[in-house]
Design a protein around this motif. Structure first.
Motif, PDB file in Angstrom:
ATOM      1  N   PRO A   1     -11.439   2.474   1.086  1.00 11.88           N
ATOM      2  CA  PRO A   1     -10.794   2.007  -0.154  1.00 11.88           C
ATOM      3  C   PRO A   1      -9.356   1.567   0.112  1.00 11.88           C
ATOM      4  N   ARG A   2      -8.937   0.546  -0.605  1.00  9.94           N
ATOM      5  CA  ARG A   2      -7.571   0.030  -0.472  1.00  9.94           C
ATOM      6  C   ARG A   2      -6.938  -0.002  -1.850  1.00  9.94           C
ATOM      7  N   VAL A   3      -5.719   0.516  -1.941  1.00  9.35           N
ATOM      8  CA  VAL A   3      -4.967   0.522  -3.195  1.00  9.35           C
ATOM      9  C   VAL A   3      -3.616  -0.119  -2.929  1.00  9.35           C
ATOM     10  N   GLU A   4      -3.213  -1.020  -3.816  1.00 14.18           N
ATOM     11  CA  GLU A   4      -1.908  -1.668  -3.699  1.00 14.18           C
ATOM     12  C   GLU A   4      -1.119  -1.481  -4.990  1.00 14.18           C
TER      13      GLU A   4
ATOM     14  N   ARG B   1       0.850  -1.180   0.000  1.00 15.52           N
ATOM     15  CA  ARG B   1       0.000   0.000   0.000  1.00 15.52           C
ATOM     16  C   ARG B   1       0.889   1.234   0.000  1.00 15.52           C
TER      17      ARG B   1
ATOM     18  N   THR C   1      -3.646  -1.531  -8.139  1.00 15.52           N
ATOM     19  CA  THR C   1      -4.913  -2.237  -7.989  1.00 15.52           C
ATOM     20  C   THR C   1      -5.723  -1.562  -6.897  1.00 15.52           C
ATOM     21  N   ALA C   2      -6.901  -1.086  -7.266  1.00 12.74           N
ATOM     22  CA  ALA C   2      -7.811  -0.459  -6.305  1.00 12.74           C
ATOM     23  C   ALA C   2      -8.906  -1.459  -5.969  1.00 12.74           C
ATOM     24  N   TYR C   3      -9.096  -1.700  -4.689  1.00 10.24           N
ATOM     25  CA  TYR C   3     -10.111  -2.640  -4.217  1.00 10.24           C
ATOM     26  C   TYR C   3     -11.353  -1.878  -3.773  1.00 10.24           C
ATOM     27  N   ALA C   4     -12.516  -2.373  -4.176  1.00  9.17           N
ATOM     28  CA  ALA C   4     -13.787  -1.742  -3.824  1.00  9.17           C
ATOM     29  C   ALA C   4     -14.172  -2.148  -2.412  1.00  9.17           C
ATOM     30  N   GLU C   5     -13.516  -1.528  -1.452  1.00  9.41           N
ATOM     31  CA  GLU C   5     -13.760  -1.812  -0.044  1.00  9.41           C
ATOM     32  C   GLU C   5     -13.993  -0.497   0.685  1.00  9.41           C
TER      33      GLU C   5
END
Length: 133
Positions: free
Chosen positions: A91-94, A52, A84-88
């Motif tokens: 929000p979480r991006v890695e 992250r 990669t953006a996660y729909a959480e």
């Protein structure tokens, strides 16, 4: 290395001789991008796996938020890292190395290792050069 005169001139000997003259500007841009100090360190850190933004910032000492953002954007544009953006919620991006980035990793770690191994010697040379009249 012999080089003919002019901005579009091709090298006649050495490692650049097999590179078409019309590709040299782009190759210099790529080398500038992957050879800057922040890109080298980000590529080296990401080999361990996706990270992250804040984790990257902690693992690359001295990098400002602005420079990390710019470096990540540029490395992503060149296909060396993936975002990669996660729909959480939240929000979480890695960020992770792509296969292209993994191919560069060994070179990057070798260069960083060389700089670390020769740190004292280079520092001594710099000090002598500054002290010389």
């Amino acid at each position: 290395m012999e080089v003919t005169d002019g901005p579009g001139a091709a090298a006649t000997a050495g490692p650049c001789a097999n590179i078409p003259a019309e590709h040299m500007d782009f190759i210099r841009q790529v080398l500038d991008r992957v050879g800057d100090k922040w890109s080298l360190l980000v590529i080296a850190v990401l080999d361990a796996g996706p990270l992250r933004y804040k984790d990257l910032q902690h693992q690359v000492p001295g990098i400002s938020q602005r420079m990390l953002t710019l470096t990540l954007r540029q490395l992503q544009q060149d296909g060396l890292i993936a975002r990669t953006a996660y729909a959480e919620v939240p929000p979480r991006v890695e960020y992770a190395l792509t296969s292209l980035g993994h191919g560069l990793h060994e070179i990057v770690t070798s260069l960083i290792g060389w700089a670390a191994d020769h740190h004292d010697e280079i520092r001594d040379h710099r000090a002598r050069a500054i002290a010389a009249p």
